[in-house]
Design a protein around this motif. Structure first.
Motif, mmCIF file in Angstrom:
data_model
loop_
_atom_site.group_PDB
_atom_site.id
_atom_site.type_symbol
_atom_site.label_atom_id
_atom_site.label_comp_id
_atom_site.label_asym_id
_atom_site.label_seq_id
_atom_site.Cartn_x
_atom_site.Cartn_y
_atom_site.Cartn_z
ATOM 1 N N UNK B 3 0.832 -1.090 0.050
ATOM 2 C CA UNK B 3 0.045 -0.089 0.000
ATOM 3 C C UNK B 3 0.902 1.201 -0.023
ATOM 4 N N UNK B 4 0.346 2.308 0.108
ATOM 5 C CA UNK B 4 0.939 3.749 0.211
ATOM 6 C C UNK B 4 1.390 3.708 1.608
ATOM 7 N N UNK B 5 2.662 4.154 1.721
ATOM 8 C CA UNK B 5 3.261 4.339 3.117
ATOM 9 C C UNK B 5 3.855 5.600 3.209
ATOM 10 N N UNK B 6 3.457 6.135 4.280
ATOM 11 C CA UNK B 6 3.893 7.490 4.973
ATOM 12 C C UNK B 6 4.873 7.396 6.110
ATOM 13 N N UNK B 7 5.931 8.271 5.939
ATOM 14 C CA UNK B 7 6.882 8.458 7.542
ATOM 15 C C UNK B 7 7.153 9.725 7.546
ATOM 16 N N UNK B 8 7.331 10.188 8.724
ATOM 17 C CA UNK B 8 7.144 9.566 9.842
ATOM 18 C C UNK B 8 5.379 9.589 10.139
ATOM 19 N N UNK B 9 4.834 8.712 10.985
ATOM 20 C CA UNK B 9 3.324 8.792 11.401
ATOM 21 C C UNK B 9 2.883 9.591 12.194
ATOM 22 N N UNK B 10 3.780 10.350 12.993
ATOM 23 C CA UNK B 10 3.646 11.528 13.826
ATOM 24 C C UNK B 10 4.826 12.411 13.947
ATOM 25 N N UNK B 11 4.601 13.637 14.001
ATOM 26 C CA UNK B 11 5.824 14.454 13.854
ATOM 27 C C UNK B 11 5.305 15.679 14.791
ATOM 28 N N UNK B 12 6.076 16.029 15.530
ATOM 29 C CA UNK B 12 6.229 17.139 16.472
ATOM 30 C C UNK B 12 7.193 18.061 16.284
ATOM 31 N N UNK B 13 6.878 19.442 15.941
ATOM 32 C CA UNK B 13 8.212 20.281 15.608
ATOM 33 C C UNK B 13 7.799 21.567 16.409
ATOM 34 N N UNK B 14 9.051 22.184 16.712
ATOM 35 C CA UNK B 14 9.048 23.686 17.094
ATOM 36 C C UNK B 14 8.680 24.531 16.051
ATOM 37 N N UNK B 15 7.970 25.626 16.236
ATOM 38 C CA UNK B 15 7.667 26.570 15.175
ATOM 39 C C UNK B 15 8.840 27.296 14.695
ATOM 40 N N UNK B 16 8.914 27.370 13.458
ATOM 41 C CA UNK B 16 10.158 27.835 12.839
ATOM 42 C C UNK B 16 11.039 26.887 12.210
ATOM 43 N N UNK B 17 10.774 25.469 12.709
ATOM 44 C CA UNK B 17 11.649 24.523 12.218
ATOM 45 C C UNK B 17 11.203 24.067 10.820
ATOM 46 N N UNK B 18 12.025 23.329 10.005
ATOM 47 C CA UNK B 18 11.515 22.692 8.698
ATOM 48 C C UNK B 18 11.455 21.487 8.936
ATOM 49 N N UNK B 19 10.446 20.679 8.276
ATOM 50 C CA UNK B 19 9.954 19.410 8.302
ATOM 51 C C UNK B 19 10.025 18.793 7.056
ATOM 52 N N UNK B 20 10.153 17.539 6.796
ATOM 53 C CA UNK B 20 10.013 16.639 5.684
ATOM 54 C C UNK B 20 9.078 15.561 5.731
ATOM 55 N N UNK B 21 8.202 15.468 4.982
ATOM 56 C CA UNK B 21 7.218 14.406 5.209
ATOM 57 C C UNK B 21 7.510 13.564 3.931
ATOM 58 N N UNK B 22 7.472 12.257 4.281
ATOM 59 C CA UNK B 22 7.922 11.004 3.188
ATOM 60 C C UNK B 22 6.432 10.148 2.671
ATOM 61 N N UNK B 23 6.540 9.987 1.206
ATOM 62 C CA UNK B 23 5.427 9.177 0.814
ATOM 63 C C UNK B 23 6.015 8.184 -0.321
ATOM 64 N N UNK B 24 5.755 6.830 0.098
ATOM 65 C CA UNK B 24 6.046 5.661 -0.768
ATOM 66 C C UNK B 24 4.977 5.305 -1.372
ATOM 67 N N UNK B 25 4.719 5.590 -2.746
ATOM 68 C CA UNK B 25 3.366 5.182 -3.240
ATOM 69 C C UNK B 25 3.534 3.604 -3.766
#
Lengths: 111, 114
Positions: B3-25
């Protein structure tokens, strides 16, 4: 921009009652898909309609695509508690390559 | 994959930080979507990739949001200088061909900006 609205936003029914959600687009759609999202889950595909005036049935669920291909409906006969969730329509609109999702209808079924 | 896989399942970050979300179709799916869903709300379209065509970026809410899809497979959604209003579930979906074929959704990444 192209919008797809659904009504009602929320409906609470007694188990055994019928339920209908309506999907209306501001533009003509090439196709309409319906998805169900259980609480805490992700949307799951139910069905696709392509032809003007098309009607499809899946057990207690009846899906219709309007003659003008601007509206659609999902009717559930004799709801069960397993029908609980949010129902989304999604359309392929002219000028947009991606699927545009409706605002969703949340169904709650009282046992 | 199954199936489609996403990571991470949960992400807590501080305001102002950059985040990367991944998707494996799903393997072989040429179309890939990113949507955002706030609590109890609908699906807000972000970006759409289909084959070798230029992506449809019309849904990205600001220039802090970007996405890429490498080799026609894995996709990464990047949010720079995160804000509290970016908190939501980010859903990825893939489809065999395009909007006329069934979309399969991942479980989503729940992003919380504190």
């Amino acid at each position: 921009g192209q919008q797809v609205m659904q009504i009602p936003q929320y409906q609470h029914v007694q188990e055994g009652e019928d339920f209908t959600t309506y999907c209306n687009s501001s533009t003509t759609l090439s196709n309409i898909q319906w998805y169900k999202q259980r609480p805490g889950g992700h949307p799951v595909f139910l069905i696709q309609l392509v032809k003007s005036g098309e009607v499809k049935k899946q057990k207690r669920l009846t899906f219709q695509f309007g003659e003008a291909k601007k509206n659609s409906s999902l009717h559930i006969t004799a709801t069960q508690t397993t029908d609980v969730g949010t129902y989304f329509c999604a359309g392929g609109a002219t000028g947009r390559r991606a699927l545009t999702f409706g605002s969703g209808t949340r169904l709650q079924v009282q046992p | 994959g199954a199936g489609v896989s996403q990571s991470p399942s949960n992400k807590v970050t501080e305001k102002g930080k950059d985040v990367e979300l991944r998707c494996d179709p799903i393997s072989g799916h040429t179309a890939l979507y990113w949507y955002r869903q706030s609590l109890g709300q609908g699906l807000e379209f972000l970006i759409y990739f289909q084959g070798n065509s230029a992506p449809d970026k019309s849904g990205l809410p600001s220039d802090r949001f970007s996405a890429e899809r490498t080799g026609g497979s894995v996709s990464t959604l990047t949010i720079q200088r995160t804000q509290q209003e970016d908190s939501a579930v980010y859903l990825c979906a893939s489809s065999l061909v395009n909007r006329n074929t069934e979309a399969f959704f991942g479980q989503g990444t729940r992003l919380t900006v504190v």
